[in-house]
Design a protein around this motif. Structure first.
Motif, PDB file in Angstrom:
ATOM      1  N   PHE A  89      -5.914  -0.236   1.467  1.00 27.43           N
ATOM      2  CA  PHE A  89      -6.059   1.071   2.191  1.00 27.43           C
ATOM      3  C   PHE A  89      -6.190   1.438   3.964  1.00 27.43           C
ATOM      4  N   ASN A 128       0.588   4.240  -2.705  1.00 22.51           N
ATOM      5  CA  ASN A 128       0.045   5.689  -2.055  1.00 22.51           C
ATOM      6  C   ASN A 128       1.208   6.618  -2.314  1.00 22.51           C
ATOM      7  N   ASN A 167     -12.844   2.833   1.521  1.00 24.23           N
ATOM      8  CA  ASN A 167     -11.306   2.925  -0.112  1.00 24.23           C
ATOM      9  C   ASN A 167     -10.111   1.281   0.128  1.00 24.23           C
ATOM     10  N   ARG A 168     -11.617   0.092   0.667  1.00 17.56           N
ATOM     11  CA  ARG A 168     -10.345  -0.979   0.216  1.00 17.56           C
ATOM     12  C   ARG A 168     -11.080  -1.324  -1.197  1.00 17.56           C
ATOM     13  N   PHE A 215       0.597  -1.350  -0.150  1.00 20.79           N
ATOM     14  CA  PHE A 215       0.270  -0.335   0.029  1.00 20.79           C
ATOM     15  C   PHE A 215       0.923   1.205  -0.218  1.00 20.79           C
ATOM     16  N   HIS A 268      -7.906   0.378  -2.680  1.00 15.96           N
ATOM     17  CA  HIS A 268      -6.511  -0.324  -2.694  1.00 15.96           C
ATOM     18  C   HIS A 268      -7.227  -1.677  -1.556  1.00 15.96           C
TER      19      HIS A 268
END
Length: 191
Positions: free
Chosen positions: A117, A89, A132-133, A85, A114
């Motif tokens: 995330f 990022n 946000n996963r 991650f 992700h």
């Protein structure tokens, strides 16, 4: 680098959209373009970051040159390149630069998703991170006009994040797991 079949990645991404993003109403604006078949899922097979950025350029150019009545938004997915991650990022600055380099600043913005995330200041398994996963590392290329229209339709857009956190806290990890969203085998945080 062995990657899952593109068809499987696309199907897993569709399941995530249907079960989590739309099914849980994490994004109240996602259903309309999805049911109108205006969401493009593009799977990158790039072997290196440079190739992925070239794929990103192509998707930005396609979205920027296609009327929203034909293509509203794009999900650019890479199943294997960004297993970590933090690496993903770090790539986001390059993605934002690609928007600018393609003359689309103020037209398109990038939202990251992700499998691992993690929002800054949270623990890895904080349920809020699940907003946000996604099954695979994904860049959501969003038209800023679409965001503006959505904000008009839902004037308290800031409340969406709070509502999502409350919903996920009520569900807990067990509730999320019951959604049976496919999990990418390439990411350490996945079981």
């Amino acid at each position: 680098m062995t990657q899952p079949d593109q068809t499987i990645v696309t199907e897993h991404t569709r399941q995530w959209l249907e079960k989590a993003v739309i099914g849980l109403n994490l994004c109240p604006f996602a259903k309309a373009p999805y049911v109108k078949n205006l969401v493009r899922i593009a799977v990158s097979q790039a072997r290196h970051l440079d190739g992925f950025l070239e794929d990103l350029d192509r998707e930005l150019q396609l979205l920027g040159s296609t009327p929203p009545e034909e293509l509203e938004t794009t999900l650019l997915v890479h199943p294997a390149l960004f297993g970590d991650f933090l690496q993903f990022n770090d790539m986001l600055d390059l993605a934002d630069q690609a928007v600018s380099d393609n003359g689309l600043e103020g037209v398109i913005q990038v939202a990251p998703f992700h499998p691992d995330f993690q929002f800054e200041g949270t623990e890895a398994e904080d349920i809020g991170n699940y907003t946000n996963r996604s099954p695979y590392p994904t860049l959501h290329l969003i038209r800023e006009d679409s965001i503006a229209k959505a904000a008009e339709a839902f004037p308290d857009a800031e409340a969406i994040f709070g509502r999502n956190i409350e919903l996920l806290e009520r569900m807990g990890k067990e509730g999320w797991d019951k959604l049976e969203i496919p999990r990418c085998p390439f990411h350490a945080g996945q079981e």
